[in-house]
Design an enzyme around this catalytic site. Structure first.
Site, PDB file in Angstrom:
ATOM      1  N   CYS A 154       2.738  -6.196   3.567  1.00  0.00           N
ATOM      2  CA  CYS A 154       2.822  -6.766   4.914  1.00  0.00           C
ATOM      3  C   CYS A 154       3.704  -8.019   4.903  1.00  0.00           C
ATOM      4  CB  CYS A 154       1.422  -7.035   5.459  1.00  0.00           C
ATOM      5  SG  CYS A 154       1.402  -7.213   7.259  1.00  0.00           S
TER       6      CYS A 154
ATOM      7  N   HIS B 164      -1.388  -1.870   5.025  1.00  0.00           N
ATOM      8  CA  HIS B 164      -2.357  -2.409   4.069  1.00  0.00           C
ATOM      9  C   HIS B 164      -2.956  -1.275   3.247  1.00  0.00           C
ATOM     10  CE1 HIS B 164      -2.373  -6.613   5.362  1.00  0.00           C
ATOM     11  NE2 HIS B 164      -2.130  -6.130   6.564  1.00  0.00           N
TER      12      HIS B 164
ATOM     13  N   GLU C 279      -4.660  -1.555   0.681  1.00  0.00           N
ATOM     14  CA  GLU C 279      -5.959  -1.943   0.127  1.00  0.00           C
ATOM     15  C   GLU C 279      -7.127  -1.624   1.048  1.00  0.00           C
ATOM     16  OE1 GLU C 279      -4.372  -5.634   2.288  1.00  0.00           O
ATOM     17  OE2 GLU C 279      -3.598  -3.888   1.206  1.00  0.00           O
TER      18      GLU C 279
END
Length: 509
Positions: free
Chosen positions: A79, A167, A169
């Protein structure tokens, strides 16, 4: 550690989640502030640049203290990290025509790219950004896109540098863990050797070497962190470890005796200190929640210090500090704020002569539990719900008295015992009873009552930062309410808390 991934934090709410995902791949990693100076990359296998609430185009935007383009190890920007890489290589970053927050469909453009190995042509990812990379430099290659973002992922030709604007994650990114695995295992070449067994072996060896023949004192709370720290230290230095377990009078029903017995059954050298009269005396007449916390914190430190002073020639103070405590007490200037001070050492005297040892300071909570399991600690201890440091004092609204504590202990015991008995305990993050500072009218037999109200609280959560109220079956709540009112003298009403965090908190005070 022989190999590690460094995660540079630009203030993202997801930075800890990146670290957790890397650790789940059995690779050790550390989080550092974005402006941390790196003198050497020895032992570093790769670098991840996190997201940020900042914009790369604004004045004072966070900038790393090193040049990622000159790094001797692979780099992944996520990001903001990706946008910073693009902008500082000559690309353009501006406000997105359509801001993406939430799910988006990722389309792979270069299936042969190492970061995207094994990733389907189309998959779901999680976006959270207002800026976007509108133009990439000539040496950059776009390797994936979404409907709104052409340069959703890129690779810098001739360098081991990648960037993704989504993202990976976050759980909602379907193949995010696979992408991170491609980076840390495939690109960075990390072996999956960050395991509980290896951690125990290395830590025990380090503790023995560091402590030698010295004595160590540790304050036990009955919770997961201090218990695992104690067992790990005991494995390393045996009877040189002296544990102190303080009864504040604010523990759950029979907890002091049962936990003390459990500790002795584990072979720990532990001393129980009954300080209930002191705590309850100092809390008499106090109703302000913050004042309660300060009194309890002060008394704990003083009682612990008095007990520790009776052990001759102690050189070390051990604590159950875990990695989130370390991260949250380190502010990232200009990017994020300090969430809380280091809770384990905040009350220690400034002139303390003891050296501090924190064997769990590298671990997240779930890793602590896995290490505890590998050490053979029973599940009934490792699976315990979090319990607040001030104990029942902050679940007992209003004045703290021995009588009110006893009422709350009985009600809490009925609730938590029923959760265990009916197989609900392990599916709940935290549960307990709260004694409210109000009385209500009721009817028992043929008589009118005017007695206390108990609120039951049960939440589901991953890490306690956010929480939702647990959807416990109505029939279960009915049975628990009936049992509390019948068996706990002084209670004639039970309610269930259905508020989530935020806006409420898990505890009531």
């Amino acid at each position: 550690m022989s190999e590690k991934i460094l995660i540079f934090d630009f203030g993202s709410q997801y930075t800890q989640l990146i670290a957790r995902r890397v650790r789940e791949l059995n690779v050790y990693c550390e989080i550092l502030p974005y402006n941390k100076t790196i003198d050497s990359f020895d032992g570093v296998s790769g670098i991840i640049l996190s997201g940020s609430p900042a914009s790369v185009g604004e004045e004072g935007a966070p900038t790393p203290s090193f040049n990622p383009f000159d790094c001797p190890v692979p780099v992944l920007g996520i990001c903001y990290g990706a946008q910073w890489l693009a902008k500082n290589a000559g690309g353009k970053v501006g406000q997105a025509g359509t801001r993406e927050y939430g799910r988006a469909e990722l389309r792979v453009r270069v299936a042969s790219d190492s970061l995207l190995a094994g990733i389907p042509a189309c998959s779901q990812v999680w976006m959270s950004h207002g800026d976007t990379i509108t133009d990439i430099p000539g040496e950059f290659e776009a390797i994936a896109s979404t409907t709104a973002v052409e340069n959703a992922a890129f690779h810098v030709r001739g360098k081991k540098i990648w960037g993704i604007q989504f993202h990976a994650e976050v759980h909602h990114s379907e193949y995010g863990a696979a992408m991170l695995g491609n980076f840390v295992h495939g690109i960075c070449g990390c072996s999956a050797d960050w395991t509980p067994a290896n951690f125990i072996e290395q830590t025990v060896e380090e503790l023995r070497s560091r402590i030698g023949d010295d004595k160590v004192v540790l304050g036990l709370s009955g919770g997961v962190d201090s218990t695992v720290a104690a067992v790990l230290l005991h494995k390393a230095i045996g009877p040189q470890l002296h544990c102190i377990f303080v009864d504040s009078g604010l523990l759950r029903k029979n907890e002091f005796a049962s936990v003390l017995e459990s500790y002795k059954g584990m072979g720990l050298n532990v001393r129980g200190v009954n300080a209930a009269p002191r705590f309850l005396g100092d809390l008499a007449g106090v109703t302000d929640p913050e004042q309660k916390r300060k009194i309890i914190g002060r008394d704990f430190v003083e009682v612990f210090n008095d007990s520790a002073a009776q052990i001759e020639n102690v050189s070390w103070l051990a604590q159950g500090t875990i990695y989130p405590d370390v991260i949250e007490s380190s502010a990232v200037p200009g990017a994020s704020v300090t969430i809380k001070s280091h809770h384990n050492v905040g009350g220690l005297p400034k002139d303390m002569k003891l050296k501090v040892v924190e064997p769990l300071r590298q671990l997240f909570k779930d890793e602590v539990r896995r290490v505890g399991a590998a050490l053979g600690i029973p599940h009934y201890i490792l699976g315990r719900h979090p319990f607040p440091g001030p104990g029942l004092a902050i679940r007992l609204l209003g004045e703290v008295t021995a009588e009110r504590v006893a009422i709350l202990q009985e009600a809490d015991d009925v609730f938590t015992s029923a959760l265990r008995r009916e197989g609900l305990y392990d599916s709940i993050w935290q549960a307990g009873a709260i004694l409210l500072p109000v009385k209500s009218v009721g009817v028992m037999g043929d008589g009118r009552t005017y007695e206390n109200c108990i609120a039951l609280r049960a939440v589901t959560s991953v890490d306690g930062m956010t929480a939702d109220w647990a959807r416990i079956p109505y029939d279960f709540l009915a049975r628990v309410s009936d049992e509390i009112i019948r068996s706990v003298k002084g209670v004639n009403r039970v309610v269930y808390d259905i508020s989530s965090k935020p806006p409420a908190t898990i505890e009531w005070e």
